[in-house]
Scaffold this active site. Structure first.
Site, PDB file in Angstrom:
ATOM      1  N   THR A 181      71.280 -39.638 -36.340  1.00  0.00           N
ATOM      2  CA  THR A 181      70.019 -39.493 -35.622  1.00  0.00           C
ATOM      3  C   THR A 181      69.291 -38.272 -36.166  1.00  0.00           C
ATOM      4  O   THR A 181      69.922 -37.261 -36.492  1.00  0.00           O
ATOM      5  CB  THR A 181      70.257 -39.394 -34.094  1.00  0.00           C
ATOM      6  OG1 THR A 181      69.017 -39.158 -33.452  1.00  0.00           O
ATOM      7  CG2 THR A 181      71.239 -38.320 -33.731  1.00  0.00           C
ATOM      8  N   GLU A 326      72.913 -41.224 -29.224  1.00  0.00           N
ATOM      9  CA  GLU A 326      74.149 -40.676 -28.649  1.00  0.00           C
ATOM     10  C   GLU A 326      74.629 -41.470 -27.431  1.00  0.00           C
ATOM     11  O   GLU A 326      75.756 -41.298 -26.982  1.00  0.00           O
ATOM     12  CB  GLU A 326      73.927 -39.220 -28.206  1.00  0.00           C
ATOM     13  CG  GLU A 326      73.642 -38.233 -29.315  1.00  0.00           C
ATOM     14  CD  GLU A 326      72.165 -38.173 -29.735  1.00  0.00           C
ATOM     15  OE1 GLU A 326      71.450 -39.190 -29.595  1.00  0.00           O
ATOM     16  OE2 GLU A 326      71.724 -37.116 -30.210  1.00  0.00           O
ATOM     17  N   LYS A 434      54.304 -24.855 -22.424  1.00  0.00           N
ATOM     18  CA  LYS A 434      54.525 -23.833 -21.402  1.00  0.00           C
ATOM     19  C   LYS A 434      53.277 -22.980 -21.274  1.00  0.00           C
ATOM     20  O   LYS A 434      52.992 -22.154 -22.135  1.00  0.00           O
ATOM     21  CB  LYS A 434      55.737 -22.984 -21.771  1.00  0.00           C
ATOM     22  CG  LYS A 434      56.337 -22.352 -20.577  1.00  0.00           C
ATOM     23  CD  LYS A 434      57.782 -22.001 -20.818  1.00  0.00           C
ATOM     24  CE  LYS A 434      58.398 -21.580 -19.490  1.00  0.00           C
ATOM     25  NZ  LYS A 434      59.598 -20.814 -19.658  1.00  0.00           N
ATOM     26  N   TRP A 439      55.312 -25.452 -16.749  1.00  0.00           N
ATOM     27  CA  TRP A 439      55.435 -26.538 -17.711  1.00  0.00           C
ATOM     28  C   TRP A 439      54.335 -27.589 -17.543  1.00  0.00           C
ATOM     29  O   TRP A 439      54.031 -28.012 -16.422  1.00  0.00           O
ATOM     30  CB  TRP A 439      56.787 -27.230 -17.555  1.00  0.00           C
ATOM     31  CG  TRP A 439      57.919 -26.450 -18.159  1.00  0.00           C
ATOM     32  CD1 TRP A 439      57.813 -25.402 -19.024  1.00  0.00           C
ATOM     33  CD2 TRP A 439      59.314 -26.672 -17.955  1.00  0.00           C
ATOM     34  NE1 TRP A 439      59.055 -24.962 -19.386  1.00  0.00           N
ATOM     35  CE2 TRP A 439      59.996 -25.722 -18.744  1.00  0.00           C
ATOM     36  CE3 TRP A 439      60.057 -27.584 -17.208  1.00  0.00           C
ATOM     37  CZ2 TRP A 439      61.387 -25.654 -18.787  1.00  0.00           C
ATOM     38  CZ3 TRP A 439      61.430 -27.517 -17.257  1.00  0.00           C
ATOM     39  CH2 TRP A 439      62.092 -26.559 -18.032  1.00  0.00           C
TER      40      TRP A 439
END
Ligand code: ADP
Length: 539
Positions: A181, A326, A434, A439
């Protein structure tokens, strides 16, 4: 209970025994080819025998550089079922990454599509472990190439034993496959899949509340077989006797629409970029895709506007899902609970546009600044997952220490979770913006922009800001019909009622395209650089 090993041999032998008449339709450079599972199973045995004759033994890695077609499907089973490891190589990676992963995995044999040979020729001189190149061509003659030794796939099969018997000493924890990946920086990271992991993940694809893949389906995995095992669809489809349609190389939205119509595809899977392209084709053309019961969409966030367009304009149901290499990859999928069916259509769409709830068999926790986050749909934290089809490490890679800690995979994805347990991906940790210590989700802004009728694609990135550290800037690709007819201000006005004032991008830049990764996701890092270096100074 009995401890029978959960190996992939069961899958191909089941298709061979119980579904010999079911079909695999494979598009290759010479056109559409039709095979039965009986034929595929025999060819798979022949391939396993041929690989043994080439010197492949238990645990060896065999790489594939190939599109979605029947020969790749045969490799999907022959390699793990003979005890070796199927290493699917992402052909869209840069050549230096391709040689890195072939060497890192120590591939002994490579199975290669003819059109990918030129790419391989660039790096073959730096692949000391590769002992044989097998060309998966439709042509009688091998293409001219500097690489050696080369073998013809069909010639090897013709000489091989059709009654080859798979070994019966494979342990369910033995490696069956591997896939690398891409990392934000540095080389790709390898994930090794065990027989057991693939077996259990395939079962999960068949659950009624996930993709419900079954014998009755005609499945078209558009997602490449070199990317997270085409989301495991080929494994499960063979096991369940599902008809498989493999779209081959270089397909267009038109070709996909025709394939779905002609073959009466019931379920298909791919990334949002594919579905945006198909949507345009469906809006402009005239197709009957009423056979489709579901479009599985993952890899990046499916914009709500796109889900709505498919479902309302074209009556094609969408299934939004989330996962990563994963996680095999299916981890979270958005299906409504029975009592949510009674909500009004807009509310239902809002829920289904989230990535969804956890697939049975897995566990998750979402860790924020102060421990696990509240289930309020607002507090953000990093998604951590564990379970029998979640990787436990990166293959011989020190980055394992960072992502796999305390028995959990730390996904690097920032999410919220609502009262009903629906997860919503807010951003990747590295893409969050940010601003003034708070956020901002680039994904939320992108989805909102993509819901505007003039917008084809939108990506939002952070640019450095003296006072707020970072501020969002949007890059927008307009649909052809709207170029020159829509202003930044109109898009800003469109966003204002939907977000807090400080979330509104400082600028909206019209661009002709958005750079994408090898798997069709926005390449935010490159875009951030482009925005700062070229686009902003000129605006
Ligand atoms: P790569 O990192 O090479 O793109 P993966 O396909 O493994 O490879 O990417 C997994 C990542 O893709 C996830 O960590 C997540 O950030 C993103 N992703 C996957 N599905 C979704 C989705 N439905 N919505 C938003 N992001 C998604």
């Amino acid at each position: 209970m009995m401890q029978t090993p959960l190996t992939m041999t069961h899958m191909i032998e089941r298709a061979e025994k119980y579904f010999p008449k079911k079909q695999v339709v494979s598009r290759t450079s010479s056109g559409i080819n039709r095979f039965t599972y009986k034929q595929i199973a025999e060819r798979t045995r022949r391939l396993a025998d041929a690989l043994v004759k080439l010197g492949v033994t238990k645990g060896d890695r065999v790489g594939t550089l190939a599109w979605n077609h029947h020969r790749h499907l045969e490799a999907y089973f022959a390699i793990p079922c003979m005890g070796a490891v199927l290493h699917t190589i992402n052909i869209r990676l840069a050549p230096q990454h391709i040689s890195y992963i072939i060497n890192h995995a120590e591939d002994k044999v490579l199975l290669v599509d003819p059109d990918i040979l030129p790419l391989l020729e660039k790096c073959a001189h730096e692949l000391p472990n590769v002992k044989a190149y097998v060309i998966m061509t439709d042509e009688k003659e091998l293409p001219k190439t500097k690489i050696s030794p080369v073998y013809h796939y069909e010639d090897l099969l013709a000489e091989a034993n059709p009654a080859y018997q798979y070994p019966n000493d494979i342990d369910e924890n033995d490696p069956a496959g591997m896939c690398y990946t891409s990392a934000t920086t540095g080389n790709p990271k390898g994930v090794v899949y065990s027989h057991r992991g693939i077996y259990l993940h395939s079962m999960a694809l068949g659950l009624a509340d996930t993709a419900a893949l079954s014998e009755k389906d005609i499945a078209l995995p558009v997602v490449p077989m070199f990317h997270a095992n085409a989301w495991g669809m080929p494994f499960a489809a063979v096991w369940f006797g599902t008809s498989l349609i493999l779209p081959g190389p270089y397909f267009t939205p038109k070709l996909l629409a025709e394939l779905i119509e002609q073959e009466k595809v019931t379920i298909t899977a791919g990334v949002p970029t594919i579905w945006l392209g198909l949507l345009k084709e469906l809006d402009e053309g005239s197709y009957d895709l009423s056979s489709l019961r579901g479009v599985l969409c993952g890899g990046s966030a499916a914009p709500k506007g796109m889900i709505k367009a498919y479902e309302q304009r074209h009556k094609i149901p969408f299934m939004h899902a989330y996962g990563m290499t994963e996680t095999s990859p299916l981890a979270v999928i958005s299906t409504l609970k029975s009592y949510q069916e009674e909500l009004d259509p807009e509310e239902k769409l809002n829920i289904r546009a989230k990535q969804g709830t956890l697939v049975p068999g897995l566990e998750m926790k979402i860790v924020g600044k102060n421990g696990e986050v509240a289930w309020d749909g607002r507090e953000m934290g990093e998604l951590c997952i564990r379970g029998p089809w979640i990787a436990s490490e990166y293959y011989q890679d020190e980055r394992t220490l960072d992502a796999f800690r305390d028995g959990w995979l730390h996904t690097g994805d920032v999410v919220t979770i609502d009262e009903e347990g629906f997860v919503k991906i807010v951003d990747r940790t590295k893409d969050l913006i940010k601003s003034g210590g708070e956020w901002i989700s680039s994904v939320d802004l992108e989805n909102a922009l993509m819901a505007h009728e003039s917008v084809f694609e939108a990506a939002v990135v952070a640019v450095p800001h003296e006072r707020w550290q970072e501020r969002p800037v949007a890059c927008v690709v307009l649909k052809d019909a709207f170029i020159g007819k829509i202003t930044k201000d109109e898009l800003v006005e469109f966003l204002k009622p939907q977000f807090a004032k400080w979330w509104i991008p400082d600028d909206i830049l019209f661009v002709s395209e958005i750079p994408k990764t090898s798997v069709g996701k926005f390449l935010k890092m490159a875009l951030r650089e482009q925005v700062q270096k070229d686009i902003l100074p000129k605006n």
